[in-house]
Design an enzyme around this catalytic site. Structure first.
Site, PDB file in Angstrom:
ATOM      1  N   ASP A 194       6.934  -0.393   9.653  1.00 22.50           N
ATOM      2  CA  ASP A 194       7.097   1.051   9.461  1.00 22.50           C
ATOM      3  C   ASP A 194       7.138   1.796  10.799  1.00 22.50           C
ATOM      4  O   ASP A 194       6.775   1.254  11.850  1.00 22.50           O
ATOM      5  CB  ASP A 194       5.934   1.575   8.598  1.00 22.50           C
ATOM      6  CG  ASP A 194       6.373   2.669   7.638  1.00 22.50           C
ATOM      7  OD1 ASP A 194       7.313   3.397   7.974  1.00 22.50           O
ATOM      8  OD2 ASP A 194       5.768   2.788   6.557  1.00 22.50           O
ATOM      9  N   ASP A 220      11.336   7.055   0.547  1.00 23.38           N
ATOM     10  CA  ASP A 220      10.028   7.122  -0.120  1.00 23.38           C
ATOM     11  C   ASP A 220      10.166   7.743  -1.507  1.00 23.38           C
ATOM     12  O   ASP A 220       9.210   7.735  -2.284  1.00 23.38           O
ATOM     13  CB  ASP A 220       9.046   7.953   0.712  1.00 23.38           C
ATOM     14  CG  ASP A 220       8.327   7.106   1.758  1.00 23.38           C
ATOM     15  OD1 ASP A 220       8.442   5.868   1.694  1.00 23.38           O
ATOM     16  OD2 ASP A 220       7.653   7.681   2.633  1.00 23.38           O
TER      17      ASP A 220
HETATM   18  C1  GLA Z   1       5.512   5.264   4.834  1.00 28.45           C
HETATM   19  C2  GLA Z   1       6.357   4.366   3.962  1.00 28.45           C
HETATM   20  C3  GLA Z   1       5.674   4.182   2.631  1.00 28.45           C
HETATM   21  C4  GLA Z   1       4.312   3.609   2.834  1.00 28.45           C
HETATM   22  C5  GLA Z   1       3.511   4.500   3.759  1.00 28.45           C
HETATM   23  C6  GLA Z   1       2.190   3.884   4.114  1.00 28.45           C
HETATM   24  O1  GLA Z   1       5.513   6.558   4.375  1.00 28.45           O
HETATM   25  O2  GLA Z   1       7.645   4.860   3.816  1.00 28.45           O
HETATM   26  O3  GLA Z   1       6.444   3.346   1.800  1.00 28.45           O
HETATM   27  O4  GLA Z   1       4.421   2.321   3.366  1.00 28.45           O
HETATM   28  O5  GLA Z   1       4.208   4.761   4.975  1.00 28.45           O
HETATM   29  O6  GLA Z   1       1.427   4.699   4.918  1.00 28.45           O
END
Ligand code: GLA
Length: 725
Positions: free
Chosen positions: A451, A516
């Site tokens: 990420d 997301d």
């Molecule tokens: C980001 C990702 C999510 C999740 C969060 C965890 O927002 O896009 O899918 O993994 O971080 O903190």
């Protein structure tokens, strides 16, 4: 007319490039477009065939592969550079060509002896995918510093009948939103200075010529393979055509090149198609498929994921997580991904990034017990990491506050309570490599969700200079090192959803977290935009909960699943909480995906929309047997406003063939439950194949059921060897 004028051509299956090579100048763009016969050549040198306008310089400067300011070119330059104000104008007095592959790939070496600059432009046209890769390299031949302000990775010509530029805007939870601007005599420009590919400004665009559609007409597309700052512009030229430039956006001082040093641009990928936006998508998908770093060169069928994020957020305690794993395995899940919340001190988003070892309160004995449990259930284990980030509240930051990107004297700006590590410093990337490899050596982890949850600001290096480019290159180097050390590891590129999706990060990664937002209705739009450049098998698409956490809207299980199965399927909810009927349906959809994934992934796809709120996607199986197999996913997004339902026209079929058509889904419940009224044709289509003529399906279309809003119907369509009569 000069008889000595030379031209060079590059050809692929369906496109061609022609350059004119005047002596002592940069090559002139003569053509980029649909395929020409092998020896096609312009009628004459350009300057011999275009009568001059009034009131101009006594020197005619057409568009070259390297238009440059100050010596006759009045438009946008491909290179803007100087040496403390000197050598502010460049002009190339010679060009030598080095063929990499005859008629397909060439390196043009341009020399400016006055400014002491060499510019190498590589044009590589893939003969099969029809994608042209262009990159530019500047060599500073002088003994003084050269400052590059702008270097286009490539400059492309667009024909005069170019009409609309389609680009992708958006934000977190709403990526790849298609926008269309009409081209005019004003410069069209997009820039991104967020230090990552970004949610709101994908480094990509499509140019539609007059009359072009999703299925037909001449379209051009370009994408910059780069995960940092970028810019592109389209400019009208006085001969009616346009020039298109794309490249890295440089922060002040980032482009300073030492004496003798070389500067390499990111690669620009470009293609054209006579088959509209879908034809263009096919070219980009095929190209990316030749580049993805699959273990031993071959993609495994994309395993069904369960991701813990929306089910548990930070509360990943071993017992409920194990229970979730057990429930997931019973539904057919194949890879279990432990998302954020598992590492030292991570109970919320205000602490712990950087401390990459298991949290002692949640996992006092490490992750072995959990991973064994997951593996014993027959699933692979994956884990979430955000290597480039650090929370001020972490052990790492306490020990190394100087490791964060920063500008001396200026406040640190946090986002999601976190800072960005300067991973171009060897000690920082060594620390990350050590922590990640320790994790991968200790536990059987097959997959990392990598990420990157913020934009870059105050991105100053230790020496006080801007570090945006350095950061991107260091991220690639770290990913590459990990990939080399653990060759069968798969990595997902995530950046708050789709903030880092581009062809460069996909040299090291195998999946992207598209957004997301997993609301199925939103996802239909996001996925449509995504699929213009990227193929479905790398598109992370999950079945979420209802109501969706990001929109508050609720959709039925069948609709959520039907939207998710076209990509790399996952489930992101606490499946233990589902009703028995939803569990049963989910299980049936997972099984259905497993049966279909070989046909959904790896082949050509077409995205379409019909009247009366239908969106659809057609996927062709990758292996072209005697009979082509298709899967059609048709989505009714809203309630009908027609008395009778319009049919869907399947333009990609062969009018001379017959097709066997069957209605496969929704699965796990009676198809009729999504219909408002039925007709005998659909009853038959559920039970057995109907043979329908290709020309009929193209011109009249396939009838659709009269359906409730937010319903999806999946059809299998197989080409028959018999010719239609
Ligand atoms: C980001 C990702 C999510 C999740 C969060 C965890 O927002 O896009 O899918 O993994 O971080 O903190």
């Amino acid at each position: 007319m000069s008889n000595s004028t030379q031209f060079i051509s590059l050809h692929s299956a369906s496109s061609s490039i022609v350059l004119e090579l005047p002596p002592n100048e940069a090559p002139i763009w003569r053509y980029w477009g649909l395929r020409l016969p092998p020896h096609t050549s312009p009628e004459a040198a350009l300057r011999d065939s275009r009568p001059l306008p009034t009131f101009m310089l006594d020197f005619d400067q057409p568009l070259t592969v390297a238009p440059s300011f100050g010596v006759g070119w009045m438009g946008q330059s491909a290179l803007l550079a100087h040496r403390q104000g000197q050598d502010f104008a460049q002009s190339f007095q010679s060009c030598t060509q080095h063929w990499i592959r005859p008629h397909e790939a060439v390196c043009l070496q341009l020399l400016d002896e006055i400014a002491e600059i060499q510019l190498n432009i590589t044009l590589d046209l893939n003969p099969i995918t029809n994608v042209l890769s262009i990159s530019s390299q500047v060599i500073n031949l002088a003994s003084t510093l050269l400052e590059i302000q702008w270097l286009a990775s490539g400059t492309l010509p667009l024909p005069a009948h170019s009409q609309v530029i389609r680009y992708y805007a958006g934000q977190h939870n709403n990526e790849f939103i298609e926008k269309n601007d009409v081209l005019s005599r004003s410069i069209w420009k997009r820039e991104s200075r967020r230090g990552r590919t970004s949610h709101d400004c994908s480094p990509s665009a499509v140019v539609l010529t007059e009359g072009a559609t999703e299925f037909s007409g001449l379209v051009f597309g370009a994408h910059l393979a780069w995960s940092g700052n970028h810019q592109q512009c389209i400019e009208w030229l006085h001969d009616g055509q346009y020039q298109w430039q794309m490249g890295e956006w440089l922060a002040p001082g980032e482009g300073i090149l030492e004496a003798g040093a070389t500067w390499q641009s990111p690669t620009l990928l470009a293609s054209c198609s006579a088959l509209g936006c879908n034809g263009l998508a096919t070219n980009f998908h095929s190209e990316l498929r030749t580049q993805l770093p699959w273990y031993k060169g071959k993609m495994k069928p994309r395993p069904v994921h369960l991701n813990t994020w929306e089910g548990f957020y930070f509360d990943v305690y071993p017992e409920p997580v194990k229970e979730l794993a057990t429930a997931a395995a019973a539904l057919g899940v194949e890879r279990f991904v432990l998302d954020d919340g598992w590492f030292h001190g991570r109970h919320h988003d205000r602490a712990a990034l950087g401390d990459w070892w298991p949290d002692e309160t949640k996992f006092p004995n490490g992750l072995t017990d959990l991973i064994n449990h997951v593996n014993e259930l027959g699933m692979e284990f994956g884990i979430w990491l955000e290597p480039e980030m650090v929370n001020p509240n972490s052990d790492l930051f306490k020990h190394h506050p100087d490791w964060a990107l920063q500008i001396a004297g200026r406040p640190l700006i946090t986002a999601r309570n976190q800072l960005v590590l300067d991973i171009s410093r060897p000690e920082v990337s060594d620390y990350l490599f050590e922590k990640i490899s320790e994790l991968l050596n200790t536990y059987p982890i097959g997959y990392i969700k990598w990420d990157h949850n913020r934009d870059l600001t105050t991105a100053g290096l230790k020496n006080g200079k801007a570090g945006y480019r350095a950061q991107v290159l260091a991220a690639y180097a770290l990913m590459q090192k990990i990939g080399q050390q653990f060759p069968n590891l798969e990595i997902e590129s995530c950046s708050g959803g789709g903030g880092r999706i581009d062809f460069a990060v996909l040299q090291y990664t195998h999946r992207v977290w598209t957004s997301d937002c997993i609301d199925a209705l939103s996802r239909l739009q996001i996925q449509k935009g995504f699929l213009q450049f990227f193929p479905p098998e790398i598109m992370g698409s999950h079945i979420g909960t209802a109501p969706a956490h990001t929109t508050g809207r609720s959709q039925n299980m069948g609709f959520r699943a039907a939207v998710a199965i076209t990509g790399h399927l996952g489930v992101e909810l606490d499946v233990r909480q589902l009703s028995p009927s939803d569990q049963e349906q989910l299980k049936a959809w997972i099984e259905f995906y497993k049966q279909l994934r070989d046909r959904l992934h790896g082949g050509e796809i077409w995205r379409g929309s019909g009247q009366d709120a239908w969106l659809w996607q057609m996927h062709a199986a990758p292996t072209q047997n005697a009979e082509t197999q298709f899967v059609l996913c048709a989505y009714r997004t809203q309630a009908t406003d027609h008395r009778y339902t319009p049919s869907i026209k399947l333009n990609m079929l062969n009018p001379a063939k017959n097709y066997a058509v069957k209605l496969l889904g929704p699965v796990g419940l009676d198809v009729s439950s999504r219909m408002q009224s039925n007709a005998p044709f659909f009853d038959q289509l559920k039970k057995s194949f109907a043979t329908i003529n290709g020309a009929w399906l193209i011109h009249h279309g396939l009838p659709m059921p009269r359906a409730l809003a937010e319903s999806a119907f999946i059809f299998e369509i197989n080409e028959l060897t018999t010719l239609s009569s």
